[in-house]
Design a protein around this motif. Structure first.
Motif, short mmCIF file in Angstrom:
data_model
loop_
_atom_site.label_atom_id
_atom_site.label_comp_id
_atom_site.label_asym_id
_atom_site.label_seq_id
_atom_site.Cartn_x
_atom_site.Cartn_y
_atom_site.Cartn_z
N TYR A 141 -1.74 -2.81 -8.12
CA TYR A 141 -0.60 -3.54 -8.18
C TYR A 141 0.17 -3.33 -9.31
CZ TYR A 141 -1.84 -5.69 -3.63
OH TYR A 141 -1.93 -6.23 -2.40
N PHE A 144 1.28 0.51 -10.15
CA PHE A 144 3.00 0.61 -9.44
C PHE A 144 3.90 -0.30 -10.00
CE2 PHE A 144 0.05 3.06 -6.98
CZ PHE A 144 0.50 3.85 -6.08
N GLU A 145 3.61 -1.38 -10.23
CA GLU A 145 4.79 -2.30 -10.94
C GLU A 145 5.25 -1.75 -12.23
OE1 GLU A 145 6.72 -6.04 -11.57
OE2 GLU A 145 5.56 -5.34 -9.97
N LEU A 148 7.49 1.87 -10.76
CA LEU A 148 8.42 1.81 -9.76
C LEU A 148 9.86 1.32 -10.63
CD1 LEU A 148 6.64 0.17 -6.77
CD2 LEU A 148 7.87 2.54 -6.88
N CYS A 154 12.54 4.41 -4.49
CA CYS A 154 11.38 4.97 -5.38
C CYS A 154 11.82 6.13 -6.23
CB CYS A 154 10.18 5.76 -4.43
SG CYS A 154 8.67 5.93 -5.19
N LEU A 170 3.26 -1.41 1.38
CA LEU A 170 3.36 -2.73 0.62
C LEU A 170 3.45 -4.02 1.68
CD1 LEU A 170 5.99 -1.53 -1.88
CD2 LEU A 170 3.78 -1.75 -2.13
N ASP A 174 0.48 -6.67 0.94
CA ASP A 174 1.00 -7.90 0.56
C ASP A 174 0.24 -8.84 1.65
OD1 ASP A 174 2.30 -9.80 -1.23
OD2 ASP A 174 3.90 -9.95 0.27
N HIS A 183 4.19 -9.72 -9.25
CA HIS A 183 4.41 -8.59 -9.54
C HIS A 183 6.02 -8.58 -9.08
CE1 HIS A 183 0.12 -8.32 -9.47
NE2 HIS A 183 0.33 -6.95 -10.21
N LEU A 186 7.43 -5.10 -7.56
CA LEU A 186 6.92 -4.84 -6.38
C LEU A 186 7.74 -5.57 -5.17
CD1 LEU A 186 2.97 -4.02 -6.68
CD2 LEU A 186 4.73 -2.43 -6.17
N THR A 187 7.63 -6.97 -5.39
CA THR A 187 8.17 -7.91 -4.50
C THR A 187 9.70 -7.52 -4.43
OG1 THR A 187 6.75 -9.64 -5.39
CG2 THR A 187 8.53 -10.24 -3.94
N TYR A 189 11.39 -4.80 -4.55
CA TYR A 189 11.22 -3.38 -4.06
C TYR A 189 11.04 -3.57 -2.38
CZ TYR A 189 10.00 1.55 -2.65
OH TYR A 189 10.17 2.97 -1.92
#
Length: 221
Positions: A141, A144-145, A148, A154, A170, A174, A183, A186-187, A189
């Motif tokens: 996590y 990637f956080e 990205l 992406c 994801l 999640d 994050h 991530l959220t 995205y």
């Protein structure tokens, strides 16, 4: 082209080619595979004896294409989509393929291990393997956080194979090990992915099957 996609709405790897096909409005027939039904299992075994999906069959060209990324690559090459999912630019092309593998390796694989463990009888469950899979997700996590982008897709403005791969990776990660609280990139995205019409359609088709998910809490769109 006469295309048939053998898949199941709850199978995360099937979401990737479905998003690509819907995004480019490619005509195809969905063949829903139920491995718990003898007739469905037998019919699919005649197509691919190892019983893994997705599988794309192109009757016109006499080709059987196995695996999510291979299906997307095949459609890009032979179905003339208006917006190919693998960019023609060499640098963007290898990056799209790389991110596809990264989402599979670091999200899908440990998530599948956690789901698979829930399908076992209590005496056969693997506490060590379950903990290892959870640790792998938690380690992925923040990495990637950091990498990205804060907005867009992406690889920037272009929606690609990487994003087709990201949605199931994801969404299900999640579900089994939530990342939303800590994050924000991530959220955000994942929220953008869910809002894309092709991805929203895939999620809507899968929603009636969410009750079958073997872990609690059940997934929610």
């Amino acid at each position: 082209m006469t295309l048939k996609l053998y898949s199941h709405p709850l199978a995360s790897y099937c979401w990737k080619p479905l998003i690509a096909l819907y995004d480019n409005d490619i005509a195809f027939e969905t063949v829903e595979v139920n491995l718990g039904d003898d007739a469905s299992r037998s019919a699919f075994s005649a197509v691919w004896p190892l019983l893994k999906f997705p599988v794309l069959v192109d009757d016109d060209r006499g080709q059987t294409v196995i695996g999510s990324a291979a299906v997307i690559d095949y459609v890009d090459r032979f179905a003339a989509p208006p917006a190919p999912m693998i960019p023609a630019d060499p640098d963007l092309g290898w990056q799209a393929r790389m991110w596809d593998r990264l989402f599979d390796d670091h999200f899908q694989t440990p998530m599948q291990q956690m789901v698979g463990d829930a399908l076992r009888s209590p005496r056969d469950r693997d506490a060590f393997g379950l903990g290892k899979a959870r640790d792998e997700l938690r380690a992925a996590y923040p990495v990637f956080e950091e990498r990205l982008p804060a907005d867009g897709w992406c690889l920037g403005e272009m929606f690609t194979l990487a994003d087709c791969s990201a949605l199931p990776a994801l969404f299900w990660a999640d579900t089994v090990e939530p990342f939303s609280a800590d994050h924000p990139k991530l959220t955000a995205y994942l929220k953008r992915l869910k809002a894309r019409p092709s991805a929203a359609r895939v999620l809507k088709e899968a929603e009636p099957f969410f009750a079958w998910f073997p872990r609690d809490p059940k997934p929610r769109i």
